[in-house]
Design a protein around this motif. Structure first.
Motif, PDB file in Angstrom:
ATOM      1  N   ILE A 107       0.837  -1.197   0.000  1.00  0.00           N
ATOM      2  CA  ILE A 107       0.000   0.000   0.000  1.00  0.00           C
ATOM      3  C   ILE A 107       0.873   1.248   0.000  1.00  0.00           C
ATOM      4  O   ILE A 107       0.653   2.169  -0.792  1.00  0.00           O
ATOM      5  CB  ILE A 107      -0.958  -0.001   1.214  1.00  0.00           C
ATOM      6  CG1 ILE A 107      -1.980  -1.115   1.052  1.00  0.00           C
ATOM      7  CG2 ILE A 107      -1.658   1.350   1.343  1.00  0.00           C
ATOM      8  CD1 ILE A 107      -2.886  -1.294   2.249  1.00  0.00           C
ATOM      9  N   ILE A 108       1.891   1.294   0.864  1.00  0.00           N
ATOM     10  CA  ILE A 108       2.668   2.539   0.845  1.00  0.00           C
ATOM     11  C   ILE A 108       3.485   2.677  -0.435  1.00  0.00           C
ATOM     12  O   ILE A 108       3.615   3.774  -0.942  1.00  0.00           O
ATOM     13  CB  ILE A 108       3.573   2.753   2.085  1.00  0.00           C
ATOM     14  CG1 ILE A 108       4.627   1.671   2.234  1.00  0.00           C
ATOM     15  CG2 ILE A 108       2.770   2.902   3.357  1.00  0.00           C
ATOM     16  CD1 ILE A 108       5.703   2.113   3.202  1.00  0.00           C
ATOM     17  N   ILE A 109       3.951   1.556  -0.969  1.00  0.00           N
ATOM     18  CA  ILE A 109       4.718   1.701  -2.216  1.00  0.00           C
ATOM     19  C   ILE A 109       3.820   2.196  -3.347  1.00  0.00           C
ATOM     20  O   ILE A 109       4.114   3.179  -4.023  1.00  0.00           O
ATOM     21  CB  ILE A 109       5.393   0.373  -2.619  1.00  0.00           C
ATOM     22  CG1 ILE A 109       6.418  -0.037  -1.563  1.00  0.00           C
ATOM     23  CG2 ILE A 109       6.088   0.516  -3.970  1.00  0.00           C
ATOM     24  CD1 ILE A 109       7.097  -1.354  -1.859  1.00  0.00           C
ATOM     25  N   THR A 110       2.687   1.548  -3.530  1.00  0.00           N
ATOM     26  CA  THR A 110       1.835   1.940  -4.657  1.00  0.00           C
ATOM     27  C   THR A 110       1.265   3.338  -4.482  1.00  0.00           C
ATOM     28  O   THR A 110       1.053   4.038  -5.459  1.00  0.00           O
ATOM     29  CB  THR A 110       0.671   0.957  -4.848  1.00  0.00           C
ATOM     30  OG1 THR A 110       0.167   0.585  -3.588  1.00  0.00           O
ATOM     31  CG2 THR A 110       1.103  -0.263  -5.614  1.00  0.00           C
ATOM     32  N   SER A 111       1.003   3.732  -3.234  1.00  0.00           N
ATOM     33  CA  SER A 111       0.404   5.053  -3.108  1.00  0.00           C
ATOM     34  C   SER A 111       1.472   6.140  -3.212  1.00  0.00           C
ATOM     35  O   SER A 111       1.155   7.279  -3.535  1.00  0.00           O
ATOM     36  CB  SER A 111      -0.373   5.173  -1.801  1.00  0.00           C
ATOM     37  OG  SER A 111       0.501   5.051  -0.723  1.00  0.00           O
TER      38      SER A 111
END
Ligand SMILES: Nc1ncnc2c1ncn2[C@@H]1O[C@H](COP(=O)(O)OP(=O)(O)O)[C@@H](O)[C@H]1O
Ligand code: SF4
Ligand SMILES: [Mg+2]
Lengths: 334, 326, 314
Positions: C122-126
């Motif tokens: 989630i943090i990478i994609t966002s």
């Protein structure tokens, strides 16, 4: 001599229907009081299957397809062990026949202390015994097999192979059974340790008076330690006689082959001296004498008819039996 | 003890790796989304909080990477995770502090129940092959293939609603104020039932299956045959010999599976608008609140590590072979 | 392979998977509408025009589902391929080479394993703006290889001690040849089952990311659920909006799980849910195959009375 255990026509299969492997075929054998009966044969000949089949310990797909195992209690009517209910069988096990298993290294539960594993037998079989008395008995058994009782609280992984083996022997004797079955109890040990443990065991037998069925692929050990020897091949007993007789004058070519071979110390399969080939594939047994493809002395009747285990046709044939056409009047001779 | 210290060292290393990862992710990305956020909130931010965001997200391009890294660590050690833009101007640590207990209680308790229940059923299914317990397998397979959050949606659709006993969202009755009293606690429990049930149903099958397979494997060990040969009661063989040993890989699997489970449970919180970390994470994602997202990732990682450590302690107690040789 | 296909579970799983693959290919062509095209029927239930109803914008749910299949299958398989390659490289190398290499790779694997994958994704994609399906697959693949690497390492370790590998090593065969010709063929089942497991995980991850709304370009089943959740499908009783997508995931997951059961049982037949456990004895009783009490067929009639045993007598 009075019999203790009378195996009659025992048959054991692995699997059902057409795919079944007949691992023990029509085995009849009598264990007498106080004797050491040796059971020898190459690896895969069905020795363990026979031993565990006696008290219905074979895991699926093992099935006992026929026969009886008659136990003779000291002062009661004989009965068939295979006919016991689960509850009765549970009480019979270990109290009357104890087993030291082939895989002695893994016979101990790794997560419980030695003492727990010794006393839980007592708890199951002698529920009225006090905790204290159980502990005392467990300690006594360890002492008996030459282990310092302060190892009571040890876990299996803290013991050496030889010590684990001794613990298992002590455990087998804890209920004073009348029959002790030892399945290759020494394969995992070095030669010195093997003899030491066996010597102790025989001494214990004389002291406590139990009978032993001793299983090994190493016939030389049996000649030294047992009274009588039965030789197994392809799921059948092919020869049975007093130990000295077998050693001096084995009749069955397979027995002779076993005697002249020196099995590798750690139980690895190796070819028999003078007997090339490997143990038969139980799923597709040859017709006639199952040994005939490897037998150096095979002749006309061997491939056609199965030789029946019986008294050999020799003058000193009393007290021994063999399944080989060399020792019986064969069909071709008629 | 050696085992324990070894594990401890591993978790410290993993924590270091996770924090370092957190340091690098925003620095590897072109464009500075945080910079634009700061610009947007110009005037409302104190110099101190701007400075802290600069350190966290590497906005000061004149510093060497190493200086940035050292400063980053200093700040993490002070518990300063920056400001949350979603809950402006609350600091991230405060937002997380409010959400964390909800997640720990819901996920923690449910996971333990699920593990216990699944392991128990797995013991039954593995010991008595072909009994009714084997019939559980297809059902549980189906439920383990369903995403947690979709099951949550279904649960709400089918079970919750205005007239239902189960509230469809929130962690407690909105008229109440969080407190440890006789009004709040029952309400919190009531709100947690449906999310808990969802997590339970989705996760229990994994434990059943793995324990069943372990039981089947262990049942063929020599010491099980010995236990039967000893004439021990069936219960003792099944529990004290088979299950006791089959439990070991299950417990170490528990530790390793936690990282996977947590992912699913966060989503359940989202569906139920449950005031825990998952729901907070959703809000952070929606608002592109990077400081909050990163803070939540760090906290979740550390929570998983702590849970792992606890599972390791349990393993230590269960398996004598890991204890000090005596 | 033949006996694998004879396994009912595996064939059922493969058949269902085949249907999904088919829809992944033809889905966008047979979709009756453009999945994003708005219509006038807002949040309407199934009808002849819209078999699976419509969304808040009048979009056709069936079309979204059909078009979305491609993205789901693509991401699932691509991520699983990446993860499988990584896990084979790391796991087999660690298990085969041993020593320091093993220590290092094992710690690395375990670190990746305990860091929670979904929050990390989630943090990478966002943080990245505008992620394509391929990029999502890469991210998922990079974060979820570790479990399989662990399994493969353990398997390789045990294989390495087998005779045939020892023999190859003793005869001085090159490492890569031993790995390629002796080890890998024996690891096929483990690798396959790891692959299948990763497809499930990757599909769930992609859908999760879409459902949270961190990736939102193009249609997949997670996107459908994202809009359904965000637009109060639940409050409007619009079951057609969120039930089909979830069922599609569940059935796909189920199919993959079945394939894996098939592989597991193929590898260790003992795990098979007991086939024939009840037997008939010659006396007509039924007995059960179970550990500890070998069934007895035939033989002598049961004893008239139960003998008094030592334990009972006391
Ligand atoms: N679980 C099993 N399933 C099928 N066949 C078995 C099984 N266990 C043993 N066998 C077969 O039974 C034969 C006898 O095995 P075993 O009694 O262990 O021999 P021994 O103890 O003399 O080495 C072996 O040749 C083996 O092929
Ligand atoms: S019966 Fe024939 S084949 Fe069998 S052992 Fe005797 S001589 Fe050899
Ligand atoms: Mg044997």
């Amino acid at each position: 001599m009075e019999p203790v255990l009378d195996i009659r026509n025992l048959n054991v299969d692995y699997g059902l229907g057409d795919k079944a492997v007949h691992a023990v075929r029509d085995v009849s054998l009598t264990l007498h009081r106080g004797e050491v009966l040796g059971l020898a044969g190459e690896s895969g000949s069905g020795k363990s299957t026979l031993a565990y089949g006696l008290t219905r310990l074979l895991a699926p797909p093992g099935v006992i397809t026929g026969g009886e195992v008659i136990y003779h209690p000291p002062d009661d009517e004989p009965y068939d062990v295979l006919g016991l209910s689960d509850r009765a069988l549970r009480q019979f096990r270990w109290a009357e026949t104890a087993i030291v298993f082939q895989g002695a290294m893994n016979s101990l539960n790794p997560v419980h202390k030695v003492s727990t594993q010794l006393t839980d037998v007592l708890k199951a079989h002698e529920p009225r015994m006090s905790d204290h008395a159980r502990k005392a008995r467990a300690r006594e058994m360890l002492k008996l097999v030459g282990i310092s009782p302060d190892r009571m609280d040890a876990y299996p992984h803290q013991l050496s192979g030889g010590m684990r083996q001794r613990v298992m022997i002590g455990m087998a004797l804890i209920l004073r059974p009348r029959v002790v079955i030892m399945d290759e109890p020494t394969t995992a040990l070095d030669v010195v340790m093997q003899r030491q443990i066996l010597g102790q065991l025989i001494e214990l037998r004389e002291r406590l008076g139990f009978s032993v069925i001793f299983i090994t692929h190493d016939l030389s050990l049996l000649v030294e330690f047992s009274n009588r020897i039965a030789i197994m091949y392809g799921g059948r007993i092919v020869e049975e006689a007093p130990a000295a007789t077998i050693y001096r004058d084995a009749l069955h070519p397979y027995s002779k082959g076993l005697l002249s071979s020196f099995p590798a110390l750690r139980g690895a399969r190796r070819e028999l001296a003078g007997i090339p080939g490997s143990p038969p594939d139980l799923a597709g047994m040859p017709a006639g004498c199952s040994f005939h493809p490897r037998c150096p002395r095979a002749f006309e009747p061997c491939a056609g008819e199965i030789p029946v285990l019986g008294r050999p046709d020799t003058p000193d044939g009393a007290g021994r039996s063999v399944a080989c056409w060399l020792s019986h009047p064969h069909p071709g001779a008629r | 003890m050696k085992y324990f210290l070894q594990r401890m060292g591993f978790y410290l290393f993993t924590a270091w790796a996770a924090i370092t990862l957190n340091f690098f992710i925003p620095r590897l990305v072109p464009g500075d989304p945080v910079q634009s956020l700061i610009a947007k909130y110009q005037g409302q931010l104190s110099t101190k909080s701007i400075a802290s965001l600069y350190v966290l997200f590497g906005l000061d391009k004149h510093q060497s990477l190493w200086t940035q890294y050292v400063d980053y660590w200093k700040q993490i050690f002070h518990g300063d995770l920056g400001l949350s833009f979603t809950f402006f101007p609350a600091p991230v640590s405060q937002v997380i502090g409010q959400a964390l207990p909800w997640t720990v209680l819901l996920v923690g308790i449910t996971t333990i129940i699920s593990f216990t229940l699944g392991t128990g059923l797995g013991v039954l299914a593995g010991w008595r092959r072909g009994s009714w317990a084997d019939g559980l397998l297809p059902v549980t397979t189906f439920f383990s293939s369903v995403p947690y959050f979709w099951l949550g949606i279904l649960a709400i659709y089918l079970l919750a609603g205005p007239d239902s006993f189960f509230p469809s969202s929130g962690g407690f009755d909105s008229e109440l104020v969080p407190a440890w009293d006789q009004y709040f606690i029952p309400s919190a429990i009531q709100h947690s039932l449906l999310p808990a049930l969802t997590i339970l149903i989705s996760s229990v099958s994994g434990w059943i299956l793995s324990m069943r397979n372990m039981m089947v494997t262990v049942s063929s060990e020599d010491y099980i045959t010995v236990a039967h040969a000893k004439g021990l009661p069936e219960r003792r063989v099944a529990l004290s010999y088979a299950a006791r040993n089959a439990l070991l890989p299950s417990v170490s699997g528990f530790a390793l599976a936690l990282g996977f489970i947590v992912g699913g449970t966060l989503l359940v919180e989202i569906v139920f608008s449950y005031p825990g970390l998952g729901f907070t994470l959703l809000q952070a994602v929606g608002a592109k609140d990077y400081p909050l997202m990163q803070g939540i990732f760090l906290i979740i990682t550390i929570a998983v590590l702590v849970a792992n450590l606890l599972a390791d302690v349990a393993y230590l107690l269960l398996d004598p072979r890991t204890r000090k040789e005596g | 392979m033949k006996s694998f296909l004879r396994n009912g579970k595996a064939t059922a799983g493969l058949a269902i998977l085949g249907v999904y693959l088919l829809f992944a290919i033809i889905g966008p062509w047979i979709a009756p509408y453009d999945p994003s095209a708005r219509g006038n029927d807002l949040v309407k239930g199934p009808s002849a025009a819209h078999w699976l109803g419509t969304t808040h914008l009048g979009q056709d749910v069936l079309s979204q589902l059909l078009v979305g299949t491609r993205s789901v299958v693509y991401v699932g398989f691509l991520a699983a391929i990446i993860a499988t390659v990584l896990s084979v490289l790391v796991g087999v190398a660690a298990g085969y080479l041993g020593g320091k290499t093993d220590d290092t790779l094992s710690v690395f694997t375990n670190v990746v394993l305990v860091i929670p994958a979904v929050p990390l994704m989630i943090i990478i994609t966002s943080t990245l703006n505008d992620v394509s399906d391929t990029l999502i697959a890469v991210i998922i693949g990079l974060t979820c290889w570790s479990w399989n690497a662990r399994v493969l390492r353990a398997q390789t370790l045990s294989l390495r001690r087998r005779d045939f590998v020892e023999a190859a090593r003793a005869s001085g065969e090159r490492t890569w040849r031993i790995i390629g010709f002796e080890l890998l063929p024996n690891l096929t089942a483990v690798i396959a089952s790891g692959f299948v497991g990763t497809v499930i995980f990757a599909v769930l991850s992609e859908i999760t990311l879409a459902f949270i709304g961190v990736v939102n370009n193009g249609w997949n089943w997670g996107t459908i659920l994202f809009w359904a959740q965000g637009q109060q499908a639940l409050g409007q009783d619009a079951w057609w909006w969120f039930v089909p997508a979830g069922l599609a995931i569940a059935v796909l997951g189920m199919a993959l799980a079945l394939i894996n059961f098939g592989i597991d049982e193929f590898v260790s037949p003992r795990l098979r849910s007991a086939g024939k456990t009840k037997l008939r004895t010659a006396r007509g009783r039924t007995v059960r195959m179970r550990i500890g009490f070998t069934p007895v067929l035939g033989g002598a009639p049961p004893p008239a009375k139960e003998p008094a045993l030592a334990g009972e007598a006391k």
